[in-house]
Design a protein around this motif. Structure first.
Motif, PDB file in Angstrom:
ATOM      1  N   THR A 182       0.924  -1.207   0.120  1.00 36.83           N
ATOM      2  CA  THR A 182       0.055   0.302  -0.003  1.00 36.83           C
ATOM      3  C   THR A 182       0.751   1.465   0.019  1.00 36.83           C
ATOM      4  N   SER A 202      -2.525   7.669  -2.595  1.00 42.18           N
ATOM      5  CA  SER A 202      -2.367   6.521  -1.718  1.00 42.18           C
ATOM      6  C   SER A 202      -3.040   5.246  -3.159  1.00 42.18           C
ATOM      7  N   ILE A 203      -2.684   3.864  -3.570  1.00 46.11           N
ATOM      8  CA  ILE A 203      -3.017   3.286  -4.103  1.00 46.11           C
ATOM      9  C   ILE A 203      -2.696   1.687  -3.781  1.00 46.11           C
ATOM     10  N   GLU A 204      -3.408   1.119  -3.897  1.00 44.73           N
ATOM     11  CA  GLU A 204      -2.887  -0.596  -4.047  1.00 44.73           C
ATOM     12  C   GLU A 204      -2.525  -1.721  -4.694  1.00 44.73           C
TER      13      GLU A 204
END
Length: 426
Positions: A389, A396-398
């Motif tokens: 993450t 943010s990004i997964e």
């Protein structure tokens, strides 16, 4: 096989698209050998050829026999202006060892789509047709864009072949997840031609980080108790080494400060070996001046024994107490410099991963942090795969579970996005 009329209409469609293309690339004079293997995604390769020619590249196409069942050679010949090659035993070309000539001509070999069968043959060094023979004969880098059914992609044989190709430093672009021609939904779609074209552009000198100096820390630290024993952790260094390689591939000049690991440094990387947290801190601070990027992926011990015994401590009492003292915080010290580099931290957590990572990012004033769950069966330390993450200010990004080298490339792409973003643009 597609009819001549079908090829003709595909060519007209692609040429009309050329008037509205939006991919801005600069590949003037680059020699791109485009390999096309036999999957339904072969029709996308015609679009890729168009984009590369539009960007100024000289493109030669080699097709497997199976590929010609999906798209006719006439399509690629019309788009590139060059005869398409498919046979290894072509008397006209092979009289002059044409396959060797092509192999030497290429600045980059790109195979799109790369089917499961072709990946298997490449992984085992087969030279059964013109395309696989060229791959063995070329001194150029080789990139593959996998495309196959989601279950074929997930199969252990395919994943083993993928790992072998990655170890040989093939560039692996994709696949993507989504709806597939067979009706399945999952990982296995070839990434879009525009994305492949952008990756080709970035693979040459003059990448997104061309001329940028970057430092990466990787691996564990060992904190001595006596000459025999130490306090350490399970970090293998694989993620940090993968990040270093991905940075180099984007054109960065990379210094890698490595704890005690059994890994070979990626090509083009300056390596500094250390053992303890204090040694890593000293190595980083001695070389940090002039670095524009700092990626702290090392699992640095927070504490060390206050006193290190001169000789091996003998077993005597039923218990023993060790006094531990804090190690210097390498990442915090770099981020606190008067003119700090762009700082990327890592957070390995066993619970509340995002919460702890964001608190660490804010407290240390980091530009970005990559957080992952460790422990149990979720990857992380000493595993081949990982998931991250990634957090930055207002974003943010997964990144889902994948092998660490591909994950590193995804992470470095995000770093490039934020590092190159104009100041004040969130």
């Amino acid at each position: 096989m597609l009819t001549t009329a079908a090829d003709f209409y595909l060519i007209i469609y692609l040429r009309r698209r050329a008037l509205t293309g939006t991919v801005a690339l600069s590949l003037l004079g680059r020699h791109i050998l485009l390999g096309v293997s036999g999957g339904i995604a072969a029709y996308k390769s015609a679009e890729l050829a168009r984009l590369l020619v539009k960007a100024g590249a000289e493109v030669r196409v080699v097709m497997t026999t199976a590929a010609t069942e999906f798209v006719g050679p006439m399509t690629f010949q019309a788009l590139t202006g060059h005869t398409v090659r498919s046979g290894l035993f072509d008397e006209e070309h092979e009289a002059a060892m044409g396959h060797i000539e092509l192999a030497r001509w290429a600045d980059l070999v790109v195979i799109a789509p790369a089917t499961a069968d072709l990946m298997a043959r490449l992984a085992h060094g087969k030279a059964e047709d013109l395309l696989t023979t060229l791959v063995l004969a070329t001194p150029a880098a080789v990139a593959i864009a996998p495309a196959m059914n989601q279950q074929m992609w997930a199969d252990t044989a395919t994943q083993a072949n993928l790992e072998r190709l990655d170890e040989r430093e093939y560039l692996i672009w994709g696949p993507a997840a989504g709806e597939q021609a067979c009706g399945d939904v999952g990982m296995g779609r070839m990434i879009e031609p525009a994305e492949i074209a952008e990756k080709i552009d970035a693979s040459f000198p003059g990448g997104r980080l061309d001329g940028i100096s970057a430092m990466v820390t990787a691996g564990p630290t060992y904190e001595a108790i006596d000459p025999v024993r130490f306090i350490g952790n399970r970090s293998s260094g694989k993620m940090g080494f993968a990040v270093a390689r991905a940075l180099v591939e984007q054109g960065a000049e990379v210094t890698l400060v490595a704890g005690p690991v059994k890994l070979e440094a990626p090509k083009g990387v300056r390596r500094i070996d250390v053992e303890s947290a204090a040694e890593m801190h000293a190595a980083v601070m001695d070389s940090i001046a002039g670095q524009a990027l700092f990626v702290a992926s090392a699992a640095v011990a927070d504490y060390r024994p206050a006193d290190v015994a001169d000789g091996k401590i003998k077993k005597s009492a039923q218990s023993m107490t060790l006094e531990l003292v804090r190690n210097p915080d390498i990442l915090a010290d770099v981020a606190a410099l008067p003119e700090p580099p762009f700082c990327v931290g890592f957070a390995a957590e066993t619970h509340d991963v995002v919460g702890h990572a964001e608190e660490k990012r804010t407290r240390k004033n980091l530009d970005m942090i990559a957080a992952n769950h460790v422990g149990g069966e979720t990857g992380g330390f000493d595993a081949a795969d990982n998931a991250l993450t990634v957090l930055w200010k207002n974003g943010s990004i997964e990144l889902p579970m994948m092998d660490k080298q591909r994950l590193a490339h995804r992470l470095v792409e995000l770093i490039c996005d934020q590092f190159k973003k104009p100041e004040g643009d969130d």
